[in-house]
Design a protein around this motif. Structure first.
Motif, mmCIF file in Angstrom:
data_model
loop_
_atom_site.group_PDB
_atom_site.id
_atom_site.type_symbol
_atom_site.label_atom_id
_atom_site.label_comp_id
_atom_site.label_asym_id
_atom_site.label_seq_id
_atom_site.Cartn_x
_atom_site.Cartn_y
_atom_site.Cartn_z
ATOM 1 N N TYR A 7 0.930 -1.172 0.104
ATOM 2 C CA TYR A 7 0.207 0.145 -0.044
ATOM 3 C C TYR A 7 1.011 1.381 -0.024
ATOM 4 O O TYR A 7 2.015 1.100 -0.030
ATOM 5 N N TRP A 8 0.411 2.423 0.054
ATOM 6 C CA TRP A 8 0.924 3.394 0.000
ATOM 7 C C TRP A 8 2.250 3.576 0.996
ATOM 8 O O TRP A 8 3.299 3.683 0.380
ATOM 9 N N LYS A 9 2.035 3.158 2.123
ATOM 10 C CA LYS A 9 3.385 2.629 3.190
ATOM 11 C C LYS A 9 2.968 1.568 3.670
ATOM 12 O O LYS A 9 1.722 1.050 3.913
ATOM 13 N N THR A 10 4.308 0.548 3.661
ATOM 14 C CA THR A 10 3.913 -0.806 4.068
ATOM 15 C C THR A 10 4.923 -0.872 5.170
ATOM 16 O O THR A 10 6.308 -0.662 4.731
ATOM 17 N N GLN A 44 7.526 3.398 1.207
ATOM 18 C CA GLN A 44 6.527 4.395 1.014
ATOM 19 C C GLN A 44 6.574 4.276 -0.503
ATOM 20 O O GLN A 44 7.694 4.232 -1.180
ATOM 21 N N TYR A 46 4.588 5.800 -3.025
ATOM 22 C CA TYR A 46 4.276 7.142 -3.724
ATOM 23 C C TYR A 46 3.919 8.392 -2.770
ATOM 24 O O TYR A 46 4.058 7.984 -1.633
ATOM 25 N N GLU A 48 1.810 10.647 -1.987
ATOM 26 C CA GLU A 48 0.445 10.922 -1.470
ATOM 27 C C GLU A 48 -0.461 9.705 -1.348
ATOM 28 O O GLU A 48 -0.759 9.096 -2.625
ATOM 29 N N PRO A 49 -1.108 9.281 -0.390
ATOM 30 C CA PRO A 49 -1.932 8.180 -0.353
ATOM 31 C C PRO A 49 -3.144 8.243 -1.363
ATOM 32 O O PRO A 49 -3.635 7.209 -1.972
ATOM 33 N N THR A 50 -3.395 9.413 -1.732
ATOM 34 C CA THR A 50 -4.807 9.675 -2.755
ATOM 35 C C THR A 50 -3.999 9.253 -4.161
ATOM 36 O O THR A 50 -5.066 9.095 -5.095
ATOM 37 N N PHE A 52 -3.148 6.346 -5.130
ATOM 38 C CA PHE A 52 -2.966 4.995 -5.587
ATOM 39 C C PHE A 52 -3.285 4.542 -6.897
ATOM 40 O O PHE A 52 -3.145 3.311 -7.199
ATOM 41 N N ASN A 57 2.066 4.646 -10.415
ATOM 42 C CA ASN A 57 2.234 4.133 -8.980
ATOM 43 C C ASN A 57 1.882 2.636 -8.952
ATOM 44 O O ASN A 57 2.640 1.911 -7.968
#
Length: 95
Positions: A7-10, A44, A46, A48-50, A52, A57
């Motif tokens: 995910y965005w951050k894992t 991380q 990318y 920003e989490p938005t 995705f 990405n």
């Protein structure tokens, strides 16, 4: 039985850094790779989490899964796919 995804951050804790190899995780293609205390790694993918749904990405995630090991990840399009995961002795976990 598997890692659900990237995910965005894992975050990968000590069990995973020992199992997959610290150097392997630290060399994962990602936007940011941080070695954390207690033998953990934060990937991380990318900014920003938005972001995705951005194709670029999603390609980074695909490359990271290939780098870490595609057989570790759940795949909704292939429910019969065999996966692997480390044994985690929950008796040793302290909070």
């Amino acid at each position: 039985k598997c890692i659900p995804g990237l995910y965005w951050k894992t975050l990968f804790g000590k069990v995973y850094t020992e199992w997959l190899g610290m150097d392997n995780l630290l060399s994962t293609p990602a936007y940011s790779v941080l070695k954390l205390p207690n033998d953990a790694v934060c990937l991380q993918f990318y900014e920003e989490p938005t972001q995705f749904l951005d194709e670029k990405n999603q390609e980074i995630i695909k490359q990271a899964k290939k780098h870490v090991g595609e057989d570790l990840f759940f795949d909704i399009s292939n429910l019969e796919k065999e996966t692997r995961a480390p044994y985690i002795d929950t008796h040793e976990i302290t909070i």
